[in-house]
Write a protein that holds these residues in place. Structure first.
Motif, PDB file in Angstrom:
ATOM      1  N   SER A  65       0.734  -1.270  -0.068  1.00  0.00           N
ATOM      2  CA  SER A  65       0.070  -0.131   0.031  1.00  0.00           C
ATOM      3  C   SER A  65       0.901   1.087  -0.015  1.00  0.00           C
ATOM      4  CB  SER A  65      -0.981  -0.184   1.030  1.00  0.00           C
ATOM      5  OG  SER A  65      -0.254  -0.165   2.296  1.00  0.00           O
ATOM      6  N   MET A  66       2.010   1.268   0.588  1.00  0.00           N
ATOM      7  CA  MET A  66       3.042   2.266   0.522  1.00  0.00           C
ATOM      8  C   MET A  66       3.681   2.315  -0.712  1.00  0.00           C
ATOM      9  SD  MET A  66       6.315   3.045   2.929  1.00  0.00           S
ATOM     10  CE  MET A  66       5.509   2.393   4.549  1.00  0.00           C
ATOM     11  N   ARG A  67       3.845   1.309  -1.377  1.00  0.00           N
ATOM     12  CA  ARG A  67       4.607   1.542  -2.992  1.00  0.00           C
ATOM     13  C   ARG A  67       3.412   1.948  -3.725  1.00  0.00           C
ATOM     14  NH1 ARG A  67       7.507  -4.504  -2.844  1.00  0.00           N
ATOM     15  NH2 ARG A  67       9.358  -3.811  -1.966  1.00  0.00           N
ATOM     16  N   LEU A  68       2.162   1.355  -3.489  1.00  0.00           N
ATOM     17  CA  LEU A  68       1.250   2.182  -4.581  1.00  0.00           C
ATOM     18  C   LEU A  68       0.951   3.639  -4.230  1.00  0.00           C
ATOM     19  CD1 LEU A  68      -1.390   1.683  -6.267  1.00  0.00           C
ATOM     20  CD2 LEU A  68      -2.568   0.926  -4.251  1.00  0.00           C
ATOM     21  N   THR A  69       0.897   3.973  -2.912  1.00  0.00           N
ATOM     22  CA  THR A  69       0.677   5.431  -2.658  1.00  0.00           C
ATOM     23  C   THR A  69       1.737   6.287  -3.188  1.00  0.00           C
ATOM     24  OG1 THR A  69      -0.603   4.814  -0.551  1.00  0.00           O
ATOM     25  CG2 THR A  69       0.182   7.035  -0.978  1.00  0.00           C
ATOM     26  N   THR A  70       3.178   5.930  -3.229  1.00  0.00           N
ATOM     27  CA  THR A  70       4.296   6.538  -3.547  1.00  0.00           C
ATOM     28  C   THR A  70       4.212   6.501  -5.063  1.00  0.00           C
ATOM     29  OG1 THR A  70       5.489   5.750  -1.824  1.00  0.00           O
ATOM     30  CG2 THR A  70       6.729   6.504  -3.698  1.00  0.00           C
ATOM     31  N   ARG A  71       3.847   5.480  -5.962  1.00  0.00           N
ATOM     32  CA  ARG A  71       3.778   5.465  -7.126  1.00  0.00           C
ATOM     33  C   ARG A  71       2.530   6.268  -7.782  1.00  0.00           C
ATOM     34  NH1 ARG A  71       1.620   0.590  -7.726  1.00  0.00           N
ATOM     35  NH2 ARG A  71       3.659  -0.325  -7.197  1.00  0.00           N
ATOM     36  N   LEU A  72       1.353   6.201  -7.067  1.00  0.00           N
ATOM     37  CA  LEU A  72       0.525   7.234  -7.577  1.00  0.00           C
ATOM     38  C   LEU A  72       0.748   8.582  -7.337  1.00  0.00           C
ATOM     39  CD1 LEU A  72      -2.819   5.064  -6.729  1.00  0.00           C
ATOM     40  CD2 LEU A  72      -1.851   5.609  -8.713  1.00  0.00           C
ATOM     41  N   MET A  73       1.446   8.825  -6.173  1.00  0.00           N
ATOM     42  CA  MET A  73       1.771  10.320  -5.873  1.00  0.00           C
ATOM     43  C   MET A  73       2.672  10.803  -7.065  1.00  0.00           C
ATOM     44  SD  MET A  73      -0.044  11.581  -3.579  1.00  0.00           S
ATOM     45  CE  MET A  73      -1.348  10.520  -4.487  1.00  0.00           C
TER      46      MET A  73
END
Length: 170
Positions: A65-73
Motif C-alpha cells: 500500500s505504501m508502494r502504491l501510494t508512492t507510485r500514484l503520487m
C-alpha cells in the motif's frame, strides 16, 4: 520554396501539443480518479481488510500500500505538471526541467506470489496503477524525446532537387 517555409522556427512539434489532446485529458482524468479511489479504499475498506490478515500478509499489505501510494503520487505529480503545460502556466521545456524531480519508475511492486496474497481490491488497484504508469512513461518518452532523434522536417524532395541542380550546373 521560400526560406521562411523551410525554417524550423515556424514548425509545430506534435510532442508540444500532446497535453492538449483528448488522450492526455483521458489519462489525466483516469489518473486522478485512481488516486481518489485508492485513497478512499486505503482509508476505508482496505483498513478493515488489513486488520483481518495474518501477520506476514499484513506486512506485505503495508509495504504494497505504501508502494502504491508512492507510485500514484509520482504519477499525479507528472500529470499535474503537464496539465500546467496544457493550461499555459509553463512551457514544455520548463516541465521537462521540473519532471526530473518526478520518479516514473518509483515503487515497483513486490513479487507476484506476495501480491496474490493481498485482498483482491488492492491487487486490482496495484495492477491499474502499473497500467497507468506504463501509459505515462510512454507519453513522457514521446513528449520529451530529444529533438536530435526526430526525422528532419521539410520537403523531402529538396535534397534530391539540389543534387540534380548541382549535377546539371557542371
Amino acid at each position: 520554396m521560400s526560406e521562411s517555409m523551410q525554417g524550423n522556427s515556424a514548425l509545430v512539434h506534435f510532442s508540444e501539443r500532446l497535453t492538449n489532446s483528448a488522450a492526455f485529458s483521458t489519462l489525466f482524468r483516469d489518473g486522478m480518479d485512481l488516486v481518489e479511489e485508492t485513497a478512499s479504499y486505503l482509508d476505508g475498506v482496505g483498513r478493515t481488510e488489513a486488520k483481518a490478515l495474518d501477520r506476514s500478509v499484513s506486512l506485505t499489505y503495508a509495504t504494497e500500500s505504501m508502494r502504491l501510494t508512492t507510485r500514484l503520487m509520482q504519477l499525479a505529480s507528472w500529470l499535474l505538471l503537464h496539465r500546467a503545460v496544457k493550461e499555459g502556466e509553463m512551457t514544455l521545456s520548463q516541465a521537462n526541467r521540473e519532471k526530473t524531480k518526478v520518479k516514473l519508475s518509483a515503487a515497483e511492486p513486490g513479487p507476484a506470489e506476495m501480491i496474490e496474497k493481498l485482498p483482491e481490491h488492492l491487487q486490482e488497484l496495484i495492477a491499474r496503477s502499473m497500467l497507468l504508469q506504463d501509459k505515462v512513461r510512454r507519453l513522457d518518452t514521446t513528449m520529451h524525446a530529444d529533438g536530435s532523434d526526430r526525422a528532419p522536417i521539410g520537403n523531402p524532395l529538396v535534397p534530391h532537387l539540389n543534387r540534380l541542380k548541382a549535377a546539371f550546373e557542371r
